[in-house]
Design a protein around this motif. Structure first.
Motif, PDB file in Angstrom:
ATOM      1  N   TYR A 137      32.320  47.051  34.995  1.00 30.02           N
ATOM      2  CA  TYR A 137      31.926  45.723  35.442  1.00 30.02           C
ATOM      3  C   TYR A 137      33.161  44.859  35.615  1.00 30.02           C
ATOM      4  O   TYR A 137      33.955  44.711  34.704  1.00 30.02           O
ATOM      5  N   MET A 138      33.285  44.306  36.813  1.00 31.00           N
ATOM      6  CA  MET A 138      34.376  43.381  37.103  1.00 31.00           C
ATOM      7  C   MET A 138      33.752  42.021  37.375  1.00 31.00           C
ATOM      8  O   MET A 138      32.886  41.889  38.233  1.00 31.00           O
ATOM      9  N   ASP A 139      34.175  41.023  36.652  1.00 25.49           N
ATOM     10  CA  ASP A 139      33.579  39.696  36.721  1.00 25.49           C
ATOM     11  C   ASP A 139      34.286  38.844  37.776  1.00 25.49           C
ATOM     12  O   ASP A 139      35.486  38.562  37.641  1.00 25.49           O
ATOM     13  N   PRO A 140      33.588  38.410  38.845  1.00 22.50           N
ATOM     14  CA  PRO A 140      34.223  37.570  39.860  1.00 22.50           C
ATOM     15  C   PRO A 140      34.810  36.260  39.317  1.00 22.50           C
ATOM     16  O   PRO A 140      35.920  35.884  39.694  1.00 22.50           O
ATOM     17  N   PRO A 141      34.116  35.542  38.405  1.00 24.01           N
ATOM     18  CA  PRO A 141      34.751  34.340  37.853  1.00 24.01           C
ATOM     19  C   PRO A 141      36.031  34.652  37.074  1.00 24.01           C
ATOM     20  O   PRO A 141      36.981  33.870  37.099  1.00 24.01           O
ATOM     21  N   ALA A 142      36.075  35.782  36.403  1.00 25.37           N
ATOM     22  CA  ALA A 142      37.298  36.165  35.695  1.00 25.37           C
ATOM     23  C   ALA A 142      38.428  36.452  36.685  1.00 25.37           C
ATOM     24  O   ALA A 142      39.587  36.127  36.422  1.00 25.37           O
ATOM     25  N   ALA A 143      38.088  37.043  37.830  1.00 29.13           N
ATOM     26  CA  ALA A 143      39.100  37.292  38.860  1.00 29.13           C
ATOM     27  C   ALA A 143      39.640  35.972  39.408  1.00 29.13           C
ATOM     28  O   ALA A 143      40.848  35.821  39.609  1.00 29.13           O
ATOM     29  N   LEU A 144      38.765  34.994  39.634  1.00 31.53           N
ATOM     30  CA  LEU A 144      39.217  33.671  40.096  1.00 31.53           C
ATOM     31  C   LEU A 144      40.096  32.991  39.059  1.00 31.53           C
ATOM     32  O   LEU A 144      41.122  32.396  39.382  1.00 31.53           O
ATOM     33  N   PHE A 145      39.687  33.073  37.790  1.00 33.77           N
ATOM     34  CA  PHE A 145      40.471  32.457  36.723  1.00 33.77           C
ATOM     35  C   PHE A 145      41.848  33.103  36.623  1.00 33.77           C
ATOM     36  O   PHE A 145      42.865  32.411  36.523  1.00 33.77           O
ATOM     37  N   GLY A 146      41.900  34.426  36.650  1.00 36.79           N
ATOM     38  CA  GLY A 146      43.186  35.125  36.583  1.00 36.79           C
ATOM     39  C   GLY A 146      44.083  34.799  37.760  1.00 36.79           C
ATOM     40  O   GLY A 146      45.291  34.615  37.608  1.00 36.79           O
ATOM     41  N   ALA A 147      43.490  34.701  38.949  1.00 35.19           N
ATOM     42  CA  ALA A 147      44.273  34.338  40.131  1.00 35.19           C
ATOM     43  C   ALA A 147      44.816  32.922  40.006  1.00 35.19           C
ATOM     44  O   ALA A 147      45.966  32.645  40.361  1.00 35.19           O
ATOM     45  N   GLY A 148      44.006  32.015  39.484  1.00 31.28           N
ATOM     46  CA  GLY A 148      44.454  30.629  39.305  1.00 31.28           C
ATOM     47  C   GLY A 148      45.571  30.511  38.282  1.00 31.28           C
ATOM     48  O   GLY A 148      46.571  29.823  38.508  1.00 31.28           O
ATOM     49  N   VAL A 149      45.426  31.184  37.144  1.00 27.03           N
ATOM     50  CA  VAL A 149      46.470  31.152  36.111  1.00 27.03           C
ATOM     51  C   VAL A 149      47.755  31.792  36.632  1.00 27.03           C
ATOM     52  O   VAL A 149      48.851  31.275  36.423  1.00 27.03           O
ATOM     53  N   GLY A 150      47.628  32.914  37.329  1.00 29.07           N
ATOM     54  CA  GLY A 150      48.806  33.561  37.912  1.00 29.07           C
ATOM     55  C   GLY A 150      49.515  32.670  38.913  1.00 29.07           C
ATOM     56  O   GLY A 150      50.743  32.595  38.947  1.00 29.07           O
ATOM     57  N   THR A 151      48.726  31.962  39.724  1.00 31.93           N
ATOM     58  CA  THR A 151      49.311  31.044  40.702  1.00 31.93           C
ATOM     59  C   THR A 151      50.038  29.903  40.011  1.00 31.93           C
ATOM     60  O   THR A 151      51.157  29.546  40.392  1.00 31.93           O
ATOM     61  N   LEU A 152      49.420  29.307  38.991  1.00 30.24           N
ATOM     62  CA  LEU A 152      50.078  28.209  38.266  1.00 30.24           C
ATOM     63  C   LEU A 152      51.364  28.672  37.586  1.00 30.24           C
ATOM     64  O   LEU A 152      52.380  27.963  37.610  1.00 30.24           O
TER      65      LEU A 152
END
Length: 82
Positions: free
Chosen positions: A47-62
């Motif tokens: 199971y891959m969680d789409p909100p977790a992917a968005l959160f990880g992408a946001g933290v990585g970007t910051l």
């Protein structure tokens, strides 16, 4: 349509909208579609969680923006590479 710009050049407003739409579609496809497709038909084994992917992408970007001291505006998202 000019696709490359010098450091101090800016595209026209209409071109900016086209570029922003293209970027938005790429981000949606890479960050949200991949977990959705992976979750689709495997019976719950992975199971891959789409909100977790968005959160990880946001933290990585910051983190990237902080490390480069805002010199390189980039969105870091996921892809099928993982």
């Amino acid at each position: 349509m000019k696709l490359t710009y010098d450091i101090h050049e800016k595209p026209k407003f209409g071109q900016n909208l086209v570029f922003a739409l293209q970027q938005l579609l790429a981000i949606i496809a890479a960050t949200l579609l991949v977990p959705t497709l992976v979750n689709g038909g495997n019976g719950g084994a992975l199971y891959m969680d789409p909100p977790a992917a968005l959160f990880g992408a946001g933290v990585g970007t910051l983190c990237y923006i902080l490390i480069t001291r805002r010199k390189s505006p980039v969105f870091l998202g996921s892809s099928f590479a993982f």
